[in-house]
Design a protein around this motif. Sequence first.
Motif, PDB file in Angstrom:
ATOM      1  N   VAL A 162      -4.966   5.702 -57.462  1.00 55.59           N
ATOM      2  CA  VAL A 162      -3.946   5.350 -58.453  1.00 55.59           C
ATOM      3  C   VAL A 162      -4.597   5.399 -59.828  1.00 55.59           C
ATOM      4  CG1 VAL A 162      -2.235   3.664 -59.170  1.00 55.59           C
ATOM      5  CG2 VAL A 162      -2.856   3.840 -56.773  1.00 55.59           C
ATOM      6  N   HIS A 163      -4.095   6.259 -60.674  1.00 56.56           N
ATOM      7  CA  HIS A 163      -4.676   6.475 -61.998  1.00 56.56           C
ATOM      8  C   HIS A 163      -3.688   5.992 -63.052  1.00 56.56           C
ATOM      9  CE1 HIS A 163      -7.472   9.130 -59.846  1.00 56.56           C
ATOM     10  NE2 HIS A 163      -6.384   9.518 -59.209  1.00 56.56           N
ATOM     11  N   GLY A 164      -4.150   5.127 -63.904  1.00 57.75           N
ATOM     12  CA  GLY A 164      -3.292   4.618 -64.973  1.00 57.75           C
ATOM     13  C   GLY A 164      -3.468   5.462 -66.221  1.00 57.75           C
ATOM     14  N   LEU A 165      -2.361   5.880 -66.813  1.00 54.48           N
ATOM     15  CA  LEU A 165      -2.423   6.683 -68.043  1.00 54.48           C
ATOM     16  C   LEU A 165      -1.965   5.782 -69.191  1.00 54.48           C
ATOM     17  CD1 LEU A 165      -2.862   9.615 -69.130  1.00 54.48           C
ATOM     18  CD2 LEU A 165      -0.407   9.961 -68.817  1.00 54.48           C
ATOM     19  N   VAL A 188      -4.624  -2.615 -64.660  1.00 54.14           N
ATOM     20  CA  VAL A 188      -5.771  -3.372 -64.122  1.00 54.14           C
ATOM     21  C   VAL A 188      -5.472  -3.837 -62.703  1.00 54.14           C
ATOM     22  CG1 VAL A 188      -7.128  -5.487 -64.428  1.00 54.14           C
ATOM     23  CG2 VAL A 188      -6.537  -4.072 -66.413  1.00 54.14           C
ATOM     24  N   ALA A 189      -4.209  -4.258 -62.478  1.00 49.39           N
ATOM     25  CA  ALA A 189      -3.866  -4.842 -61.177  1.00 49.39           C
ATOM     26  C   ALA A 189      -3.732  -3.807 -60.071  1.00 49.39           C
ATOM     27  CB  ALA A 189      -2.554  -5.619 -61.309  1.00 49.39           C
ATOM     28  N   SER A 190      -3.405  -2.578 -60.408  1.00 49.92           N
ATOM     29  CA  SER A 190      -3.089  -1.652 -59.316  1.00 49.92           C
ATOM     30  C   SER A 190      -3.838  -0.325 -59.349  1.00 49.92           C
ATOM     31  CB  SER A 190      -1.578  -1.377 -59.303  1.00 49.92           C
ATOM     32  OG  SER A 190      -1.160  -0.941 -60.574  1.00 49.92           O
ATOM     33  N   CYS A 191      -4.548  -0.031 -60.433  1.00 51.87           N
ATOM     34  CA  CYS A 191      -5.144   1.307 -60.538  1.00 51.87           C
ATOM     35  C   CYS A 191      -6.636   1.311 -60.198  1.00 51.87           C
ATOM     36  CB  CYS A 191      -4.950   1.868 -61.948  1.00 51.87           C
ATOM     37  SG  CYS A 191      -3.223   2.116 -62.343  1.00 51.87           S
ATOM     38  N   GLY A 238     -12.308   5.818 -66.939  1.00 53.89           N
ATOM     39  CA  GLY A 238     -13.212   4.935 -66.203  1.00 53.89           C
ATOM     40  C   GLY A 238     -12.439   3.976 -65.330  1.00 53.89           C
ATOM     41  N   THR A 239     -13.121   2.981 -64.780  1.00 52.82           N
ATOM     42  CA  THR A 239     -12.450   2.021 -63.905  1.00 52.82           C
ATOM     43  C   THR A 239     -11.877   0.879 -64.755  1.00 52.82           C
ATOM     44  OG1 THR A 239     -14.436   0.687 -63.629  1.00 52.82           O
ATOM     45  CG2 THR A 239     -14.116   2.497 -62.062  1.00 52.82           C
ATOM     46  N   PRO A 240     -10.940   0.106 -64.197  1.00 57.53           N
ATOM     47  CA  PRO A 240     -10.417  -1.039 -64.953  1.00 57.53           C
ATOM     48  C   PRO A 240     -11.539  -2.002 -65.361  1.00 57.53           C
ATOM     49  CG  PRO A 240      -9.001  -0.584 -63.092  1.00 57.53           C
ATOM     50  CD  PRO A 240     -10.186   0.311 -62.940  1.00 57.53           C
ATOM     51  N   GLY A 241     -12.542  -2.153 -64.507  1.00 61.82           N
ATOM     52  CA  GLY A 241     -13.671  -3.029 -64.839  1.00 61.82           C
ATOM     53  C   GLY A 241     -14.428  -2.520 -66.056  1.00 61.82           C
TER      54      GLY A 241
END
Lengths: 263, 268
Positions: free
Chosen positions: B45-48, B214-217, B232-235
């Motif tokens: 799951v990629h957040g844009l 942050v919650a799902s990607c 990058g990652t949410p972290g």
Amino acid sequence: MTTHIDDDMLARYAGISESLPDAVVWSVEDHLDGCGGCRARLGAVVAPGTAVLVAEVGGRVTGSLPAVAPSRRRFAVVRRWSTWSLLPRLTVSVGALLAVLMLDVLNPYHPSPVLLIAPVVPLFGVAAACSRRDDPAWELVAASPQGGVLMVLRRTVTVLAALLPVLALVGWVTATPLVLWLLPCLTVTSATIAVGSLLGVRRAAGVVTAAWVVVVTAPAVLTQQVPAVLGADKAPAWAATGLLLAVLAWKRADAFQRLTSRN
Amino acid sequence: MVRSLSETELKPVTWEYAVQAKGLRVKAGRHLAVTGLDLSIGVGVHGLLGPNGAGKTTLMRALATVLSPESGTLELLGRPVQERGADLRGVRRGTGYLPQEFGYYPKFTVREFVEYVAWLKEMPALAVPVAAERAIARVGLADRADRKLKELSGGMLRRAGVAQAIVNTPDLLLLDEPTVGLDPEQRLAFRELLRDLGADTCVLVSTHLVEDVVASCTDVVVVHTGRVVWQGTPGQLAERGGTGDPGDSAAERGYSALVRQARREAGA
């Protein structure tokens, strides 16, 4: 060129003991999904016990599925071939035709106004065949494999199917020979789709209608004579032009695959 | 009539990245909205993320093959799509798309609409009723499947939009602002659905809500002026922010810091 799954591959697919790469299995299953012939051949090569098992499981699964109410599916075909937005346009087109018929019957005029407008009447509906203004779900349709030229043709056929009987009736009442309006009607429709691949179908409908008014309607009204282009001897020329434009529209099918500001 | 497949269609297509774009430029009308974008994403799951006007919706439309790239290369599900005569139908069969402006036919019921989209995506007729039922259930609209779309609330309409996008079990799922209009409970359920879908699908979610990302990607892509400015990652996104950056959470501060930096670089 089309390809079906060869016997060796089917036998390997049907053989449970032999493992095929996932990608090959997917390709085979994708093909089987749409090819009844290969499914039948697969049925012939599986072990008899497997066929019995599949039939039994199939029967149980079918029995456990909820029955689909027929009323829900009644209009499925209509939905696929049209949109709600075509309905008001078709209604207006029929209304305009009947108004012209009334005019013609009450106040006979030469040449018949029916003949002068009949060929371009369907263009008002065809204009909505591929238009973001007329189709609320235009983006979903455009992003689907059934979108593009296939959808344009489907909706155009719907418009013609709805209007041609009315046109035929009006032509019969006013004694306007079929050949004088039907071939020009089909030709200007082809022209709209062909030009639509360049300008967008909506604009093309406007351009073709304007051209018709300038070339046919206006001279006919001014001279009070049937324009030479609508003569019975011009039927082969209309047929050839219509065919040529239809081929051109098909060749330009890729232009309908994407949305542009023209749609 | 049974349609036979051509050799090209029968050939197995495999891919490492569901989306692979290099130097992609796409116009929105006359304005160049995507300006040389490089992006490679696979299953997950990629957040844009990006500010208004960053080119997110234009990018989503290009990935949905609705808009044609001006230049650059774009490969979707292993197939190049920027060339004339590209196999767009094959890509579209494997793609699910929820546009930002989700247009629908108000007189359709939820089920009719989802089944209609399944037909648009050329699903086998026998599979459509069950697939539609399953997609509707996954978005929590099973009890409203036979309600007309015009009778649904904004949040329910959005869920119906997600149902039509997932009906064909796509390999590439594009969701443009899917959480608009959802209440907090629905958003939580939607995040769960996204995580579930991302297990075997490439899901790209365009949103302006950092908390949803942050919650799902598994991965975040930040775009600005039509280019990817960070991935990058949410972290890692949370680590980018400082105490001086605006935002209610570390990830929001990280996002603000990236956008500020991109604006400075664009200005320079």
